[in-house]
Design an enzyme around this catalytic site. Structure first.
Site, short mmCIF file in Angstrom:
data_model
loop_
_atom_site.label_atom_id
_atom_site.label_comp_id
_atom_site.label_asym_id
_atom_site.label_seq_id
_atom_site.Cartn_x
_atom_site.Cartn_y
_atom_site.Cartn_z
N LYS A 123 -5.46 -10.36 -6.03
CA LYS A 123 -6.66 -10.66 -5.24
C LYS A 123 -7.73 -9.60 -5.49
CE LYS A 123 -6.68 -8.34 -0.81
NZ LYS A 123 -8.02 -8.01 -0.40
N LYS B 28 0.83 -1.21 0.00
CA LYS B 28 0.00 0.00 0.00
C LYS B 28 0.86 1.26 0.00
CE LYS B 28 -4.37 -1.85 1.31
NZ LYS B 28 -5.64 -1.78 1.93
N LYS C 148 -11.33 -4.04 -2.79
CA LYS C 148 -12.24 -2.89 -2.89
C LYS C 148 -11.56 -1.71 -3.53
CE LYS C 148 -13.88 -3.55 1.64
NZ LYS C 148 -12.78 -3.15 2.49
P1 ATP Z 1 -9.03 -2.77 0.57
O1 ATP Z 1 -8.86 -2.98 -0.90
O2 ATP Z 1 -9.69 -1.47 0.95
O3 ATP Z 1 -7.77 -3.10 1.36
P2 ATP Z 1 -10.18 -5.39 0.83
O4 ATP Z 1 -11.03 -5.67 -0.34
O5 ATP Z 1 -8.85 -6.06 0.91
O6 ATP Z 1 -10.09 -3.83 1.03
P3 ATP Z 1 -10.72 -5.64 3.66
O7 ATP Z 1 -11.70 -4.75 4.32
O8 ATP Z 1 -9.28 -5.31 3.82
O9 ATP Z 1 -11.04 -5.75 2.10
O10 ATP Z 1 -10.96 -7.15 4.10
C1 ATP Z 1 -12.06 -7.61 4.83
C2 ATP Z 1 -12.07 -9.12 4.90
O11 ATP Z 1 -12.26 -9.68 3.60
C3 ATP Z 1 -10.76 -9.73 5.42
O12 ATP Z 1 -11.07 -10.86 6.21
C4 ATP Z 1 -10.05 -10.16 4.18
O13 ATP Z 1 -9.15 -11.23 4.39
C5 ATP Z 1 -11.22 -10.60 3.31
N1 ATP Z 1 -10.90 -10.48 1.88
C6 ATP Z 1 -10.56 -9.33 1.23
N2 ATP Z 1 -10.35 -9.58 -0.07
C7 ATP Z 1 -10.54 -10.92 -0.24
C8 ATP Z 1 -10.47 -11.79 -1.38
N3 ATP Z 1 -10.15 -11.32 -2.56
N4 ATP Z 1 -10.73 -13.10 -1.19
C9 ATP Z 1 -11.06 -13.59 0.03
N5 ATP Z 1 -11.15 -12.81 1.14
C10 ATP Z 1 -10.90 -11.51 1.01
#
Ligand code: ATP
Ligand code: LTN
Length: 328
Positions: A193, A112, A196
């Site tokens: 992966k 990040k 968001k």
């Molecule tokens: P950002 O992009 O803002 O970092 P993010 O999509 O990674 O957000 P988080 O809020 O950081 O989402 O994660 C919330 C939960 O969702 C965590 O338990 C994380 O491990 C899970 N998670 C996030 N992305 C994935 C994915 N692609 N597959 C499975 N689990 C996920």
């Protein structure tokens, strides 16, 4: 007494099916066997700049999605992190015994921070705040997707170090990954992966996408140059679609193999899209009903915070006493 669970999601955008399959569905399954606290981690979200008006909306939307996904506020606490001040307080107390080098090594921090012109101190402290969330409630298990494994290891290191310095205080939390769906990949690029914060309309399927949008995104998903499903040499894009299907339907590995072996990619995509649409439709309906009644949602958030605060307060008092800090 039931063992305890804590987990959290950042209100940084529309929750996607990775958040749903990697985290939320497991939360729903665990909630009757554990004493659960599920957090909308707004203090984590602001480690990167967030538009204030949008952030407030996203906090409410995220809370509503937790409920729509099946979190039962009668048995689980749904807490906006910043409304229980002990999260931030414990974070500071832990920061003081966390070596800087541990934080600089975190892959999420490196990833990040490499995308920012200017990196906030908060982004570096991010995993200490996450450790505080977990240790505050003495959580035994933490259900997350596999991108959080390193942060959970760090949480245990922080807890162990504190216990060694000041005496046995914290419980060691266990990482709980889902058996299917621990890492959902981006539809446009199956080497990354689903996230968001990733730009691009073909990257993620939002939990709130309409059926037409879901179908379009899946039909455009990146696969490979083969014509049909081959389990021995399938590329990451095809495997990702199969994982999404399996996580939504709950099919066994055998069922998946029998059904999809040799299927042309066009038909595979249609089948996956229908499984996602069918899985999300009832949830979206519940989400609309919850958002139409903000009083109900605010009530759930207030009651949950009131319910967990005494526990959080007791942990912070204990930690302060162990450290020799004055408590009233
Ligand atoms: P950002 O992009 O803002 O970092 P993010 O999509 O990674 O957000 P988080 O809020 O950081 O989402 O994660 C919330 C939960 O969702 C965590 O338990 C994380 O491990 C899970 N998670 C996030 N992305 C994935 C994915 N692609 N597959 C499975 N689990 C996920
Ligand atoms: N860092 C996590 C979100 C998070 C979390 C937590 C997860 C914040 N605090 C406590 C589990 C337990 C992420 O998914 N990016």
């Amino acid at each position: 007494m039931k063992p305890r669970v804590l987990s959290g999601i950042q209100p940084t955008g529309s929750l996607h099916i990775g958040n749903y399959l990697g985290a939320l569905t497991n939360w729903v399954k665990m909630q009757y066997d554990y004493e659960c606290v599920f957090c909308i981690v707004d203090l984590h979200a602001i480690t990167l700049y967030q538009d204030p008006k949008e952030l407030l909306q996203k906090i409410e939307q995220t809370a509503a999605l937790f409920l729509a996904a099946g979190i039962d506020p009668q048995v689980s606490s749904v807490v906006v992190q910043s409304t229980v001040k002990e999260h931030a307080e414990l974070c500071w107390l832990l920061t003081c015994s966390t070596p800087l080098g541990w934080l600089e090594r975190m892959t999420q921090f490196k990833d990040k921070s490499s995308k920012q012109d200017s990196v906030s101190d908060g982004l570096l402290q991010y995993p200490v705040l996450m450790a505080a969330d977990i240790l505050l409630y003495k959580a035994n298990a933490v259900p997350v997707g596999d991108d959080q494994i390193q942060h959970l290891e760090l949480t245990r290191d922080i807890a162990q170090r504190f216990n060694a310095l000041y005496g046995e205080t914290f419980v060691m939390p266990e990482t709980r990954l889902p058996t299917v769906g621990a890492r959902i990949m981006g539809l446009d690029d199956p080497s990354k992966k689903m996230s968001k914060s990733e730009a691009g309309s073909g990257h993620a399927i939002s939990m709130l996408d309409e059926p037409g949008v879901i179908r379009k995104k899946i039909m455009r998903a990146t696969t490979d140059s083969r014509p049909a499903v081959d389990f021995d040499s399938g590329g990451a894009g095809v495997l990702n679609l199969l994982t999404i299907h399996q996580a939504f339907t709950g099919w066994s590995d055998d069922q998946v193999k029998r059904h999809f072996a040799g299927m042309r990619y066009g038909d595979l995509k249609k089948t996956v899209a229908e499984a996602v649409v069918a899985g999300l439709e009832p949830l979206q309906e519940r989400y609309r009903r919850i958002m139409a009644d903000p009083g109900y949602l605010h009530g759930v958030l207030r009651e949950s915070a009131d319910r967990v605060r005494p526990f959080a307060d007791a942990t912070v008092r204990l930690v302060k006493q162990r450290m020799g800090i004055y408590t009233d």
